[in-house]
Design an enzyme around this catalytic site. Structure first.
Site, PDB file in Angstrom:
ATOM      1  N   GLY A  17       0.875  -1.400   0.369  1.00 37.19           N
ATOM      2  CA  GLY A  17       0.032   0.008   0.192  1.00 37.19           C
ATOM      3  C   GLY A  17       0.917   1.692  -0.326  1.00 37.19           C
ATOM      4  N   GLN A  19       1.068   3.907   2.028  1.00 40.11           N
ATOM      5  CA  GLN A  19       1.625   4.360   3.177  1.00 40.11           C
ATOM      6  C   GLN A  19       3.323   2.950   3.986  1.00 40.11           C
ATOM      7  OE1 GLN A  19       0.369   5.783   6.836  1.00 40.11           O
ATOM      8  NE2 GLN A  19      -0.403   7.318   5.748  1.00 40.11           N
ATOM      9  N   ILE A 100      -0.454   0.658  12.686  1.00 40.79           N
ATOM     10  CA  ILE A 100      -0.215   2.117  13.288  1.00 40.79           C
ATOM     11  C   ILE A 100      -1.638   2.890  12.606  1.00 40.79           C
ATOM     12  CG2 ILE A 100       0.179   4.062  11.425  1.00 40.79           C
ATOM     13  CD1 ILE A 100       2.513   2.846  13.431  1.00 40.79           C
ATOM     14  N   GLU A 213      -3.438  12.331  27.626  1.00 44.98           N
ATOM     15  CA  GLU A 213      -4.145  12.829  27.369  1.00 44.98           C
ATOM     16  C   GLU A 213      -5.656  12.677  27.422  1.00 44.98           C
ATOM     17  OE1 GLU A 213      -5.531  11.955  22.912  1.00 44.98           O
ATOM     18  OE2 GLU A 213      -4.018  12.415  22.329  1.00 44.98           O
ATOM     19  N   HIS A 247      -8.715  11.797  18.898  1.00 53.30           N
ATOM     20  CA  HIS A 247      -8.665  10.944  18.835  1.00 53.30           C
ATOM     21  C   HIS A 247      -9.918  10.222  19.644  1.00 53.30           C
ATOM     22  CE1 HIS A 247      -3.574  10.823  19.723  1.00 53.30           C
ATOM     23  NE2 HIS A 247      -4.359  10.666  18.784  1.00 53.30           N
TER      24      HIS A 247
END
Lengths: 292, 361
Positions: A17, A19, A100, A213, A247
């Site tokens: 791919g 990426q 990822i 976060e 996120h």
């Protein structure tokens, strides 16, 4: 370093791919620079026999494992198939799996992580930038140019915010042992607790910067679990409740996991918390003057 | 995305969980046709996407004689600022006892978490705070399709045995509908058996496609526009526009605005590897918000290339509103392009945010 070193052979799923191809190039450029093995094999079902930047591609993980000595993998496959890739690698016996891919449905992630745990594998991510041990190995998409080898471990739920902090540390002359992006989803494999356990056994790591976060309480659980000196920074103090800030994991749910109370709980545990990223280097220096 | 009560109850019914007899109406005129199916005592429930609607007047008790008039009144109301467009008319239950049953995703264990209390109802949050020991929990294995009997015994204690099958059916809903939350509160016992008097289902946004939802209703129009370009976008009520790459860095930029005494107008994460055209759309989108006085662009190049970003900023064509911080890959090229066009640039996150707060003040 933790999770891998120069000797680690890395497999990439989703190798053909856009990426996957791009990052095989960057990971192997880094491997050449530090004298490591880097990515030794790729997997894309139906594309066996091809090559990507000179790396042979196989149809299945098991085929690749028969031909190469592989200890870790990086997954770039699209969200709908990523959980399956995690399980395929766990089943084939890969011990460290870096996912990822973003936007994987939470139920798929839960199942894949439960399965990987049964097989005794560590999953980093999903929805993460991977990890980088300066001078040793890069598994993922972190921009290697910002890093400096040293003694501070970094664990983060973010991508670019991690680079910001690493950049600040490097400019201040503070090097890193391993920087791990654990991912921004509500369900992730390796949490702060797991990575901190590895850092405790790593003689190179003398202190840890923990970048959190809003959402959940994994930062506090991590800080509670370790004897290593920890500095923290929590993003999202201005996040309104029930709104997702990019996120999937960064959401304040029903008054739980907001940044203010998270910071208060960390400070109660004796963890210094920076109010902005630029304060971190000075805080690290203050804490370990002469050690790092 | 949160489903409305009637949608959630429809799913529960499909999975064999008893729910009250009920009909969705979009005007009071639709009610008379359903009255025979509802019995003597009726409850009218406004289907608005907001919590605490009961206490805000969104749930009305009625009977066969006054139900139409009461429905007319309810359709005229606003519940916490939202107009009432849909009302669920239900048979009123003869409640003997209220329980609370909930299944959610537990971040710590990374597994499904089941919660049950023997005292359900509207005050469950207070119970959770004051008597946390009253809430029983079990963690399930996501690789198993059923909750084993021992876990159900641990969960329900001395509560009626009929609750066990409801737990397993709700767990199926949780698994098969990609739910982040599947909750029945209250789950009630009546002379007719156990019934889900209310239901709450939140579907994972990353699974809306495979669950057959075309759009996410929780988004505003501008948020939906942003989604088309692949941005994460949230509207806030300040005057400083924010564009960043990566959720963490963008959030951190917002926090820094607060730190220096300003107020952010939005959160916009352009995502990784942003090309000039996407950056242009981002700047234009944020620039189109009337309250925005100045836009902070804070981008850290990794995969993202600074010269691409610069081209996008310039193409958006609103230099008077934009202050830029660019660092990383192709930084020098990006800076050269912007300075040629007279854009204001600063070296660090702190400096760029400080400047924006001054401009907006």
């Amino acid at each position: 370093m933790i999770y891998g070193d120069k000797k680690s052979g890395v497999l990439v799923q989703g190798a053909t791919g856009k990426q996957g191809e791009f990052h095989i190039g960057l990971m192997n450029a880094y491997a050449r620079e530090v004298g490591g093995r880097g990515v030794v094999a790729g997997v894309t079902p139906g594309k066996g026999g091809k090559e990507v930047h000179g790396v042979p591609v196989y149809n299945t993980v098991k085929e690749a494992m028969r031909e190469h000595d592989i200890s870790a993998s990086v997954i770039f496959v699209p969200a709908a198939a990523a959980a399956d890739s995690i399980m395929e690698e766990a089943h084939a016996g890969i011990r460290t799996i870096v996912a990822i891919t973003e936007h994987i449905p939470v139920h798929d992630t839960m199942k894949a992580i439960a399965y990987a745990r049964m097989e005794g594998c560590s999953v980093i991510g999903p929805n993460c930038p991977g990890l980088l041990s300066p001078g040793e190995v890069k598994m993922g998409i972190m921009p290697a140019g910002l890093f400096l080898r040293g003694n501070v471990g970094v664990i983060s739920r973010s991508g670019t915010l991690t680079y910001e902090v690493v950049d600040e540390l490097t400019r201040a002359g503070i090097g890193q042992s391993t920087v791990v992006g654990i991912g921004g989803d509500p369900v992730i494999g390796q949490t702060f607790v797991d990575v901190l356990q590895r850092f405790e056994k790593d003689p190179q790591t003398k202190a840890v910067v923990l970048i959190g976060e809003v959402g959940g309480n994994l930062e506090e659980e991590g800080a509670k679990s370790t004897d290593l000196p920890v500095i923290s920074y929590i993003a999202g103090i201005s996040a309104p409740p029930d709104k997702r800030m990019g996120h999937a994991g960064a959401i304040v749910e029903g008054g739980e996991g907001d940044a203010g109370s998270k910071i208060a709980r960390l400070r109660k545990l004796g963890v210094p918390v920076a109010s902005r990223p630029s304060e971190i280097p000075a805080m690290v220096r203050d804490l370990f003057r002469g050690h790092c | 995305m949160k489903l409305r009560e009637y949608e959630a109850k429809k799913i529960l019914r499909e999975y064999g969980i008893p729910v009250p007899a009920g009909f969705l109406i979009r005007s009071a005129a639709e009610l008379p046709a359903h009255l025979t199916g509802l019995g003597e005592n009726i409850v009218l429930k406004a289907q608005v996407d907001v919590g605490g609607r009961g206490k805000a007047g969104g749930i009305v008790m009625a009977d066969r004689n006054n139900a139409v008039a009461m429905a007319q009144d309810l359709f005229k109301k606003e519940i916490k600022g939202l107009p009432v467009r849909e009302v669920l008319a239900e048979q009123r239950l003869e409640i003997q006892h209220e329980y609370f049953l909930s299944i959610t995703v537990d971040r710590s264990s990374r597994q499904p978490l089941l919660l049950f209390t023997e005292s359900g109802g509207v005050d469950i949050e207070i119970t959770a705070k004051e008597h946390p020991e009253a809430i029983r929990t079990v963690i399930a294995n996501p690789l198993m399709r059923d909750i084993p009997p021992f876990m159900i015994r641990e969960l329900v204690g001395t509560a009626p045995k009929e609750i066990g099958p409801v737990i397993n059916k709700l767990y199926r809903v949780f698994l098969e509908k990609d739910a982040l939350l599947a909750e029945i509160n209250p789950l009630v016992t009546t002379p007719q058996g156990v019934i889900a008097a209310d239901a709450k289902l939140i579907i994972d946004d990353n699974a809306l496609g495979r669950q057959g939802f075309a759009v996410n209703r929780d988004l505003t129009d501008r948020e939906r526009e942003a989604e088309k370009h692949g941005f994460s976008y949230v509207e806030l009520d300040g005057t400083i526009g924010v564009i960043g790459n990566g959720a963490g860095l963008t959030m951190s930029t917002l926090d820094l605005i607060g730190f220096y005494g300003g107020k952010a107008a939005n959160f916009l994460d352009v995502g990784g590897g942003a090309e000039s055209e996407r950056v242009m759309h981002a700047v234009r989108l944020v620039g189109s918000v009337p309250s925005v006085k100045v836009i902070v662009v804070n981008l850290l190049g990794g995969i993202t290339k600074c010269d691409e970003v610069a081209k996008g900023i310039i193409a958006a064509g609103i230099p008077q509103k934009v202050i830029v911080r660019l660092a990383g890959t192709n930084e020098a090229e990006g800076r050269a392009l912007l300075s040629e066009k007279g854009y204001e640039m600063l070296d660090t996150m702190d400096l760029v945010v400080k400047k924006a707060v001054e401009v907006a003040a």
